[in-house]
Motif scaffolding. Structure first.
Motif, PDB file in Angstrom:
ATOM      1  N   LEU A 120       0.256   5.021   8.184  1.00  0.00           N
ATOM      2  CA  LEU A 120       1.342   4.108   8.546  1.00  0.00           C
ATOM      3  C   LEU A 120       0.968   3.247   9.753  1.00  0.00           C
ATOM      4  O   LEU A 120       1.242   2.046   9.786  1.00  0.00           O
ATOM      5  CB  LEU A 120       2.626   4.894   8.805  1.00  0.00           C
ATOM      6  CG  LEU A 120       3.193   5.606   7.570  1.00  0.00           C
ATOM      7  CD1 LEU A 120       4.355   6.495   7.960  1.00  0.00           C
ATOM      8  CD2 LEU A 120       3.605   4.616   6.500  1.00  0.00           C
ATOM      9  N   LYS A 121       0.335   3.865  10.743  1.00  0.00           N
ATOM     10  CA  LYS A 121      -0.093   3.101  11.933  1.00  0.00           C
ATOM     11  C   LYS A 121      -1.052   1.989  11.547  1.00  0.00           C
ATOM     12  O   LYS A 121      -0.947   0.861  12.028  1.00  0.00           O
ATOM     13  CB  LYS A 121      -0.742   4.045  12.927  1.00  0.00           C
ATOM     14  CG  LYS A 121      -1.153   3.384  14.221  1.00  0.00           C
ATOM     15  CD  LYS A 121      -1.740   4.388  15.202  1.00  0.00           C
ATOM     16  CE  LYS A 121      -2.159   3.703  16.494  1.00  0.00           C
ATOM     17  NZ  LYS A 121      -2.757   4.660  17.452  1.00  0.00           N
ATOM     18  N   HIS A 122      -1.979   2.299  10.649  1.00  0.00           N
ATOM     19  CA  HIS A 122      -2.945   1.296  10.188  1.00  0.00           C
ATOM     20  C   HIS A 122      -2.249   0.101   9.553  1.00  0.00           C
ATOM     21  O   HIS A 122      -2.581  -1.054   9.814  1.00  0.00           O
ATOM     22  CB  HIS A 122      -3.916   1.934   9.202  1.00  0.00           C
ATOM     23  CG  HIS A 122      -4.806   0.944   8.525  1.00  0.00           C
ATOM     24  ND1 HIS A 122      -5.877   0.350   9.156  1.00  0.00           N
ATOM     25  CD2 HIS A 122      -4.779   0.427   7.258  1.00  0.00           C
ATOM     26  CE1 HIS A 122      -6.469  -0.494   8.318  1.00  0.00           C
ATOM     27  NE2 HIS A 122      -5.813  -0.454   7.165  1.00  0.00           N
ATOM     28  N   HIS A 123      -1.257   0.369   8.717  1.00  0.00           N
ATOM     29  CA  HIS A 123      -0.600  -0.716   7.992  1.00  0.00           C
ATOM     30  C   HIS A 123       0.464  -1.431   8.823  1.00  0.00           C
ATOM     31  O   HIS A 123       0.784  -2.584   8.544  1.00  0.00           O
ATOM     32  CB  HIS A 123      -0.029  -0.206   6.671  1.00  0.00           C
ATOM     33  CG  HIS A 123      -1.094   0.112   5.681  1.00  0.00           C
ATOM     34  ND1 HIS A 123      -1.825  -0.870   5.040  1.00  0.00           N
ATOM     35  CD2 HIS A 123      -1.586   1.297   5.257  1.00  0.00           C
ATOM     36  CE1 HIS A 123      -2.717  -0.298   4.254  1.00  0.00           C
ATOM     37  NE2 HIS A 123      -2.596   1.005   4.355  1.00  0.00           N
ATOM     38  N   LEU A 124       0.993  -0.754   9.831  1.00  0.00           N
ATOM     39  CA  LEU A 124       2.009  -1.373  10.664  1.00  0.00           C
ATOM     40  C   LEU A 124       1.437  -2.247  11.776  1.00  0.00           C
ATOM     41  O   LEU A 124       2.143  -3.025  12.386  1.00  0.00           O
ATOM     42  CB  LEU A 124       2.923  -0.309  11.272  1.00  0.00           C
ATOM     43  CG  LEU A 124       3.924   0.300  10.309  1.00  0.00           C
ATOM     44  CD1 LEU A 124       4.570   1.531  10.925  1.00  0.00           C
ATOM     45  CD2 LEU A 124       4.993  -0.717   9.915  1.00  0.00           C
ATOM     46  N   LYS A 125       0.134  -2.134  12.058  1.00  0.00           N
ATOM     47  CA  LYS A 125      -0.416  -2.926  13.164  1.00  0.00           C
ATOM     48  C   LYS A 125      -0.480  -4.389  12.795  1.00  0.00           C
ATOM     49  O   LYS A 125      -0.393  -5.246  13.611  1.00  0.00           O
ATOM     50  CB  LYS A 125      -1.794  -2.432  13.545  1.00  0.00           C
ATOM     51  CG  LYS A 125      -2.870  -2.640  12.518  1.00  0.00           C
ATOM     52  CD  LYS A 125      -4.217  -2.137  12.990  1.00  0.00           C
ATOM     53  CE  LYS A 125      -5.286  -2.371  11.933  1.00  0.00           C
ATOM     54  NZ  LYS A 125      -6.586  -1.856  12.322  1.00  0.00           N
ATOM     55  N   PRO A 146       0.829  -1.209   0.000  1.00  0.00           N
ATOM     56  CA  PRO A 146       0.000   0.000   0.000  1.00  0.00           C
ATOM     57  C   PRO A 146       0.866   1.262   0.000  1.00  0.00           C
ATOM     58  O   PRO A 146       1.892   1.328   0.681  1.00  0.00           O
ATOM     59  CB  PRO A 146      -0.805  -0.129   1.286  1.00  0.00           C
ATOM     60  CG  PRO A 146      -0.903  -1.609   1.505  1.00  0.00           C
ATOM     61  CD  PRO A 146       0.417  -2.149   1.048  1.00  0.00           C
ATOM     62  N   LEU A 147       0.398   2.240  -0.758  1.00  0.00           N
ATOM     63  CA  LEU A 147       1.184   3.445  -1.012  1.00  0.00           C
ATOM     64  C   LEU A 147       0.346   4.690  -0.752  1.00  0.00           C
ATOM     65  O   LEU A 147      -0.782   4.796  -1.232  1.00  0.00           O
ATOM     66  CB  LEU A 147       1.647   3.421  -2.474  1.00  0.00           C
ATOM     67  CG  LEU A 147       2.397   4.611  -3.029  1.00  0.00           C
ATOM     68  CD1 LEU A 147       3.734   4.805  -2.326  1.00  0.00           C
ATOM     69  CD2 LEU A 147       2.612   4.426  -4.535  1.00  0.00           C
ATOM     70  N   LEU A 148       0.904   5.621   0.006  1.00  0.00           N
ATOM     71  CA  LEU A 148       0.288   6.933   0.212  1.00  0.00           C
ATOM     72  C   LEU A 148       1.159   7.977  -0.464  1.00  0.00           C
ATOM     73  O   LEU A 148       2.374   8.009  -0.252  1.00  0.00           O
ATOM     74  CB  LEU A 148       0.159   7.250   1.708  1.00  0.00           C
ATOM     75  CG  LEU A 148      -0.356   8.653   2.063  1.00  0.00           C
ATOM     76  CD1 LEU A 148      -1.778   8.884   1.542  1.00  0.00           C
ATOM     77  CD2 LEU A 148      -0.291   8.876   3.577  1.00  0.00           C
ATOM     78  N   ILE A 149       0.527   8.824  -1.270  1.00  0.00           N
ATOM     79  CA  ILE A 149       1.233   9.894  -1.986  1.00  0.00           C
ATOM     80  C   ILE A 149       0.645  11.231  -1.568  1.00  0.00           C
ATOM     81  O   ILE A 149      -0.570  11.427  -1.651  1.00  0.00           O
ATOM     82  CB  ILE A 149       1.079   9.743  -3.516  1.00  0.00           C
ATOM     83  CG1 ILE A 149       1.524   8.351  -3.989  1.00  0.00           C
ATOM     84  CG2 ILE A 149       1.842  10.846  -4.249  1.00  0.00           C
ATOM     85  CD1 ILE A 149       1.105   8.023  -5.421  1.00  0.00           C
ATOM     86  N   HIS A 150       1.492  12.151  -1.135  1.00  0.00           N
ATOM     87  CA  HIS A 150       1.085  13.533  -0.868  1.00  0.00           C
ATOM     88  C   HIS A 150       1.785  14.456  -1.850  1.00  0.00           C
ATOM     89  O   HIS A 150       2.983  14.295  -2.115  1.00  0.00           O
ATOM     90  CB  HIS A 150       1.490  13.955   0.551  1.00  0.00           C
ATOM     91  CG  HIS A 150       0.590  13.445   1.621  1.00  0.00           C
ATOM     92  ND1 HIS A 150       0.747  13.775   2.945  1.00  0.00           N
ATOM     93  CD2 HIS A 150      -0.496  12.633   1.579  1.00  0.00           C
ATOM     94  CE1 HIS A 150      -0.187  13.196   3.667  1.00  0.00           C
ATOM     95  NE2 HIS A 150      -0.947  12.486   2.862  1.00  0.00           N
ATOM     96  N   VAL A 151       1.050  15.436  -2.350  1.00  0.00           N
ATOM     97  CA  VAL A 151       1.622  16.413  -3.275  1.00  0.00           C
ATOM     98  C   VAL A 151       0.807  17.697  -3.181  1.00  0.00           C
ATOM     99  O   VAL A 151      -0.369  17.677  -2.804  1.00  0.00           O
ATOM    100  CB  VAL A 151       1.628  15.845  -4.725  1.00  0.00           C
ATOM    101  CG1 VAL A 151       0.213  15.703  -5.282  1.00  0.00           C
ATOM    102  CG2 VAL A 151       2.509  16.666  -5.654  1.00  0.00           C
ATOM    103  N   GLY A 152       1.422  18.816  -3.510  1.00  0.00           N
ATOM    104  CA  GLY A 152       0.731  20.098  -3.531  1.00  0.00           C
ATOM    105  C   GLY A 152       0.321  20.487  -4.942  1.00  0.00           C
ATOM    106  O   GLY A 152       0.936  20.046  -5.917  1.00  0.00           O
TER     107      GLY A 152
END
Length: 195
Positions: free
Chosen positions: A190-195, A128-134
Motif C-alpha cells: 500500500l505504501k508503494h502505491h500510495l506514494k 493494482p491488487l494484492l490478495i492474501h489467502v491461506g
C-alpha cells in the motif's frame, strides 16, 4: 439498508452504495486525490472492495491507487472446489455461515451475477491488487481464481498464499508471526502505491 419482508434485511445493494458514498465523500468533501486512497477488506469485505472498484470504473469515476483483499468471498455461487475440500480444516468459515451470508446479502437472485460475485465480472482497468489467502480455507479457490481472472484482464495483481493458514489469519497477529509478516507485506504494498 433495504427491508426484505420475507427474510428480514437485504444488504445488497446498500453495502455498495454506502461504500461509494464514503469514497466520494473522501474525494469531494475531504479533498483527497483518488491516488492518495487505497481500499481494503477481508472476506465479504473483499467482495465489497471489488464491487466498489467495479462500480467506480463502470461510472467512469476516479479509482483509488490500489486495493488489498484478504480471503475474499468473490463467488457467492460457491463453485470453487475448496468449498468442499477444505470444509474439514477451515476453523472459521463453514458452509452454513456462507449460506447465512448469502441469505442476508441477497435472499434470492443469481449468485453468478457480476454485481454480487465479482469473480464473474470483467476486471479490466482495475487498480493494482494484492490478495492474501491461506491454504487451509474454503475460500482458497475464490482467491486463486480471482488472481487469474484479474491477471488475464491486465490488472497488476499480486497473490500471496500463506501455507497452513486459515481464513483471515491477519486477525491473529498477536499470536502468529505469519500474520504479522502478512500485515507488514500489505503495508509495504500500500505504501508503494500510495506514494
Amino acid at each position: 439498508m433495504r427491508q426484505n419482508f420475507s427474510t428480514g434485511f437485504q444488504l445488497y445493494p446498500a453495502a455498495i452504495e454506502d461504500a461509494l458514498t464514503a469514497y466520494q465523500w473522501l474525494i469531494n468533501e475531504s479533498g483527497l486525490n483518488s491516488l492518495k486512497i487505497a481500499i481494503a477488506g477481508d472476506s465479504a469485505g473483499g467482495n465489497l472492495v471489488l464491487e466498489t472498484l467495479l462500480s467506480l470504473r463502470n461510472a467512469e469515476k476516479a479509482l483509488p491507487s490500489a486495493a488489498f483483499v484478504i480471503s475474499p468471498y468473490v463467488d457467492l455461487a460457491r463453485t470453487g472446489k475448496t468449498i468442499q475440500t477444505k470444509a474439514d480444516v477451515d476453523l472459521m468459515v463453514t458452509l452454513d455461515l456462507l449460506e447465512s451470508i448469502n441469505s442476508m446479502y441477497l435472499p434470492s437472485g443469481n449468485f453468478q451475477d457480476p454485481e454480487v460475485s465479482p469473480l464473474y465480472a470483467d476486471l479490466s482497468k482495475l487498480p493494482p491488487l494484492l490478495i492474501h489467502v491461506g491454504t487451509e480455507e474454503v475460500l482458497l479457490d475464490d482467491s486463486l481464481r480471482l488472481a487469474r481472472q484479474a491477471a488475464l484482464a491486465g490488472v497488476a495483481v499480486e497473490l500471496k498464499v500463506w501455507h497452513g493458514m486459515i481464513h483471515c489469519m491477519h486477525l491473529f497477529a498477536p499470536m502468529l508471526s505469519e500474520a504479522r509478516d502478512a500485515i507488514s507485506e500489505a503495508g509495504a504494498f500500500l505504501k508503494h502505491h500510495l506514494k
